[in-house]
Design a protein around this motif. Structure first.
Motif, PDB file in Angstrom:
ATOM      1  N   GLN A 147       3.546  -0.038  -5.027  1.00 37.06           N
ATOM      2  CA  GLN A 147       3.541   0.456  -3.644  1.00 37.06           C
ATOM      3  C   GLN A 147       3.667   1.976  -3.605  1.00 37.06           C
ATOM      4  O   GLN A 147       2.931   2.651  -2.877  1.00 37.06           O
ATOM      5  N   ARG A 148       4.576   2.524  -4.391  1.00 38.41           N
ATOM      6  CA  ARG A 148       4.774   3.979  -4.387  1.00 38.41           C
ATOM      7  C   ARG A 148       3.535   4.708  -4.902  1.00 38.41           C
ATOM      8  O   ARG A 148       3.166   5.775  -4.402  1.00 38.41           O
ATOM      9  N   GLN A 149       2.890   4.134  -5.910  1.00 36.36           N
ATOM     10  CA  GLN A 149       1.682   4.751  -6.468  1.00 36.36           C
ATOM     11  C   GLN A 149       0.544   4.757  -5.444  1.00 36.36           C
ATOM     12  O   GLN A 149      -0.136   5.774  -5.255  1.00 36.36           O
ATOM     13  N   ILE A 150       0.347   3.626  -4.779  1.00 31.99           N
ATOM     14  CA  ILE A 150      -0.734   3.512  -3.802  1.00 31.99           C
ATOM     15  C   ILE A 150      -0.495   4.415  -2.597  1.00 31.99           C
ATOM     16  O   ILE A 150      -1.430   4.987  -2.033  1.00 31.99           O
ATOM     17  N   HIS A 151       0.767   4.576  -2.225  1.00 39.71           N
ATOM     18  CA  HIS A 151       1.095   5.349  -1.030  1.00 39.71           C
ATOM     19  C   HIS A 151       1.446   6.802  -1.328  1.00 39.71           C
ATOM     20  O   HIS A 151       1.883   7.536  -0.433  1.00 39.71           O
TER      21      HIS A 151
ATOM     22  N   ILE B 181       0.481   3.514   5.497  1.00 47.95           N
ATOM     23  CA  ILE B 181      -0.519   2.488   5.230  1.00 47.95           C
ATOM     24  C   ILE B 181      -1.661   3.095   4.425  1.00 47.95           C
ATOM     25  O   ILE B 181      -2.048   4.235   4.648  1.00 47.95           O
ATOM     26  N   ALA B 182      -2.145   2.311   3.462  1.00 52.57           N
ATOM     27  CA  ALA B 182      -3.313   2.692   2.666  1.00 52.57           C
ATOM     28  C   ALA B 182      -4.447   1.746   2.994  1.00 52.57           C
ATOM     29  O   ALA B 182      -4.270   0.529   3.017  1.00 52.57           O
TER      30      ALA B 182
ATOM     31  N   LYS C  11      -6.520  -7.302  -0.356  1.00 49.66           N
ATOM     32  CA  LYS C  11      -5.806  -6.144  -0.913  1.00 49.66           C
ATOM     33  C   LYS C  11      -6.415  -4.803  -0.505  1.00 49.66           C
ATOM     34  O   LYS C  11      -6.080  -3.770  -1.086  1.00 49.66           O
ATOM     35  N   SER C  12      -7.287  -4.807   0.492  1.00 51.76           N
ATOM     36  CA  SER C  12      -7.890  -3.548   0.923  1.00 51.76           C
ATOM     37  C   SER C  12      -6.951  -2.717   1.792  1.00 51.76           C
ATOM     38  O   SER C  12      -7.165  -1.512   1.965  1.00 51.76           O
ATOM     39  N   VAL C  13      -5.927  -3.358   2.335  1.00 50.48           N
ATOM     40  CA  VAL C  13      -4.943  -2.664   3.176  1.00 50.48           C
ATOM     41  C   VAL C  13      -3.541  -3.008   2.682  1.00 50.48           C
ATOM     42  O   VAL C  13      -3.210  -4.186   2.520  1.00 50.48           O
ATOM     43  N   ILE C  14      -2.745  -1.980   2.422  1.00 49.81           N
ATOM     44  CA  ILE C  14      -1.349  -2.172   2.007  1.00 49.81           C
ATOM     45  C   ILE C  14      -0.474  -1.286   2.876  1.00 49.81           C
ATOM     46  O   ILE C  14      -0.713  -0.084   3.005  1.00 49.81           O
TER      47      ILE C  14
END
Length: 255
Positions: A141-145, A248-249, A50-53
């Motif tokens: 997804q929206r929060q992380i990005h 990408i995060a 989960k380090s890359v989304i």
């Protein structure tokens, strides 16, 4: 009682766009849930730790032609490379069609099988159970990005991406670190064997103090090499393409 199966028939108008979309996803994981909703074909994919989304979306009319489903259609792909390989069996002169078999599940549609066909060849692909894949909720997804709250940001060109990608090849250890040195007079990307001044003579947007942001070198390969914006947060780096709908995060490494 069996759930009612529905078939969706499309003509693949641009196989190259389809393949390019899939290749952006396979950089991160081989198993991917594809989704069709409204006018978009998109996917959210992550590494096992989960380090890359990563999120990638395209206008579906750039790939497919046909009647699209009224609800979100989820298509579980277990081996994305095998899906990409399907296209090599069809000639560029052939008209290529896609049939998606689906069943309703709650408010969505879940694909059970795909059929790629031309006038001379049919290839069948069984869809994976969505529950067995790493599915990312829309809100997460929206929060992380989200770029809101980024500490500093700057633009990076396609050519600079290619340069850094080439430079990282100097080093053989994937666990080696890649540092982004943020200074008042520019930005330096630094590995164990190189230093590349990617921005010189000006401060990145939002600069207040010198900082170093660090990721693992191998994570750089997950990023699409396109003209982009890079946003640095307290715990992650966001790379948002300005050429396509891709973001990408990457989680920062504590050193």
């Amino acid at each position: 009682m069996n759930k009612k199966q529905t078939n969706w028939n499309f003509r693949i108008t641009n196989p190259s766009n389809f393949i390019s979309f899939l290749k952006k996803l396979k950089l991160v994981d081989k198993s991917v849930p594809l989704e069709i909703e409204g006018s978009n074909l998109f996917a959210k994919v992550r590494t096992p730790d989960k380090s890359v989304i990563k999120y990638v979306s395209v206008d579906i009319s750039d790939i497919l032609e046909g009647d699209f489903p009224p609800n979100r259609l989820k298509i579980g792909i277990l081996e994305i490379n095998k899906l990409i390989d399907v296209f090599k069996y069809f000639g560029p002169e052939e008209e290529l069609n896609l049939k998606v078999d689906s069943q309703p599940y709650e408010s969505d549609l879940i694909a059970t099988g795909l059929k790629f066909s031309s006038s001379s060849l049919n290839i069948f692909v069984k869809c994976a159970d969505i529950s067995l894949l790493a599915y990312i909720d829309d809100n997460i997804q929206r929060q992380i990005h989200s770029t809101e709250g980024s500490e500093v940001n700057f633009e990076i060109s396609r050519e600079s991406f290619q340069k850094v990608s080439s430079l990282t090849g100097i080093e053989s250890n994937a666990e080696e670190l890649l540092n982004f040195d943020i200074e008042e007079n520019g930005v330096t990307i630094r590995g164990n064997s190189f230093q590349y001044h990617i921005m010189k003579g000006k401060s990145p947007n939002g600069f207040t103090e010198s900082r170093v942001y660090t990721i693992y070198k191998n994570q750089f390969s997950y990023i699409d090499q396109e003209n982009s914006e890079i946003h640095f947060h307290e715990n992650r780096i966001l790379v948002k393409s300005t050429e396509s709908d891709s973001i990408i995060a990457i989680g920062l490494v504590e050193v």
